[in-house]
Design an enzyme around this catalytic site. Structure first.
Site, PDB file in Angstrom:
ATOM      1  N   TYR A 117       0.666  -1.064   0.085  1.00 13.89           N
ATOM      2  CA  TYR A 117      -0.120  -0.015  -0.059  1.00 13.89           C
ATOM      3  C   TYR A 117       0.762   1.422  -0.177  1.00 13.89           C
ATOM      4  CZ  TYR A 117      -3.768  -3.294   0.959  1.00 13.89           C
ATOM      5  OH  TYR A 117      -4.679  -4.498   1.105  1.00 13.89           O
ATOM      6  N   ASN A 148     -13.101   3.672  -1.690  1.00 13.92           N
ATOM      7  CA  ASN A 148     -12.306   2.655  -1.323  1.00 13.92           C
ATOM      8  C   ASN A 148     -12.810   1.874  -0.300  1.00 13.92           C
ATOM      9  OD1 ASN A 148     -10.319   0.779  -0.752  1.00 13.92           O
ATOM     10  ND2 ASN A 148      -8.599   2.241  -0.912  1.00 13.92           N
ATOM     11  N   ASP A 184     -25.988  -2.803  -2.693  1.00 15.67           N
ATOM     12  CA  ASP A 184     -27.528  -2.467  -2.712  1.00 15.67           C
ATOM     13  C   ASP A 184     -27.453  -0.832  -2.592  1.00 15.67           C
ATOM     14  OD1 ASP A 184     -28.429  -4.950  -2.958  1.00 15.67           O
ATOM     15  OD2 ASP A 184     -28.917  -5.233  -1.128  1.00 15.67           O
ATOM     16  N   HIS A 199      -9.080   1.607  -5.646  1.00 18.26           N
ATOM     17  CA  HIS A 199      -8.015   0.874  -4.711  1.00 18.26           C
ATOM     18  C   HIS A 199      -6.778   1.267  -4.937  1.00 18.26           C
ATOM     19  CE1 HIS A 199     -11.241  -1.696  -3.798  1.00 18.26           C
ATOM     20  NE2 HIS A 199     -11.605  -1.886  -5.213  1.00 18.26           N
ATOM     21  N   LEU A 200      -5.730   1.350  -3.949  1.00 19.74           N
ATOM     22  CA  LEU A 200      -4.650   1.558  -4.059  1.00 19.74           C
ATOM     23  C   LEU A 200      -3.829   0.510  -4.626  1.00 19.74           C
ATOM     24  CD1 LEU A 200      -4.366   2.458  -0.321  1.00 19.74           C
ATOM     25  CD2 LEU A 200      -3.588   4.053  -2.098  1.00 19.74           C
ATOM     26  N   SER A 201      -3.850  -0.900  -4.405  1.00 19.78           N
ATOM     27  CA  SER A 201      -3.217  -1.996  -5.168  1.00 19.78           C
ATOM     28  C   SER A 201      -4.333  -2.324  -6.074  1.00 19.78           C
ATOM     29  CB  SER A 201      -3.177  -3.005  -3.988  1.00 19.78           C
ATOM     30  OG  SER A 201      -4.433  -3.495  -3.522  1.00 19.78           O
TER      31      SER A 201
HETATM   32  C1  DQA Z   1      -7.792  -2.127  -1.078  1.00 15.61           C
HETATM   33  C2  DQA Z   1      -7.533  -3.441  -1.784  1.00 15.61           C
HETATM   34  C3  DQA Z   1      -8.642  -4.604  -0.858  1.00 15.61           C
HETATM   35  O1  DQA Z   1      -8.407  -5.896  -1.326  1.00 15.61           O
HETATM   36  C4  DQA Z   1      -8.091  -4.527   0.616  1.00 15.61           C
HETATM   37  O2  DQA Z   1      -8.937  -5.419   1.435  1.00 15.61           O
HETATM   38  C5  DQA Z   1      -7.863  -3.216   1.199  1.00 15.61           C
HETATM   39  C6  DQA Z   1      -7.361  -2.297   0.344  1.00 15.61           C
HETATM   40  C7  DQA Z   1      -6.657  -1.144  -1.769  1.00 15.61           C
HETATM   41  O3  DQA Z   1      -6.836   0.111  -1.752  1.00 15.61           O
HETATM   42  O4  DQA Z   1      -5.588  -1.642  -2.460  1.00 15.61           O
HETATM   43  O5  DQA Z   1      -8.153  -2.986   2.233  1.00 15.61           O
HETATM   44  O6  DQA Z   1      -9.006  -1.684  -1.391  1.00 15.61           O
END
Ligand code: DQA
Length: 145
Positions: free
Chosen positions: A25, A77, A90, A103-105
């Protein structure tokens, strides 16, 4: 023109950014990322309301609130709840606002259980794998609407 309001909602464990699995991250804290988002938002004449919670229900309450507050869009996120929460799916459908998944990753390059995204089923667009820049790309997409 009135400022457009964009909610930026962050789910569980994102309060630990900076020290949480930095190899995945990165080293930036959520406050530092908030600063980057704020700077870009000012250039785009967007007002940001950014929040984080470890509780699924808070995220749902805030999605509902974003609509009631007349938000232009939401960046979400949902962290781990991305992959588990029908209730978030929903809520996104219910509010009828453009929600951008962030998402960061890149979950698709990680464990198989991260490949399913309930958020993605209702999101306007997904930005992932770019670190903090994922939020900026999503903000720019929201600004174009
Ligand atoms: C995340 C990716 C998710 O799979 C993980 O559970 C996270 C961070 C990301 O920002 O990369 O907590 O949302």
């Amino acid at each position: 023109m009135a400022h457009r309001l964009v909610y930026v909602l962050n789910g569980p464990n994102l309060n630990l950014l900076g020290t949480r699995e930095p190899e995945i991250y990165g080293n930036q804290t959520l406050d530092e990322i908030a600063g980057l988002i704020e700077a870009r938002a000012q250039e785009l004449d967007i007002e940001i309301d950014m929040r984080q919670s470890n509780h699924e229900g808070h995220l749902i309450d805030w999605l509902q609130e974003s609509r009631a507050q007349g938000a232009h869009a939401v960046l979400l996120n949902a962290a781990g709840y991305t992959h588990t929460s029908v209730a978030l799916l929903d809520a996104i459908k219910a509010i009828e606002l453009p929600v951008f998944e962030v998402h960061l990753s890149d979950p698709h390059t990680r464990e198989p259980f991260r490949h399913l995204s309930y958020v993605g089923m209702a999101a306007r667009e997904t930005f992932q794998g770019h670190g903090a820049q994922s939020y900026i790309l999503a903000l720019e997409a929201a600004a174009k609407l």
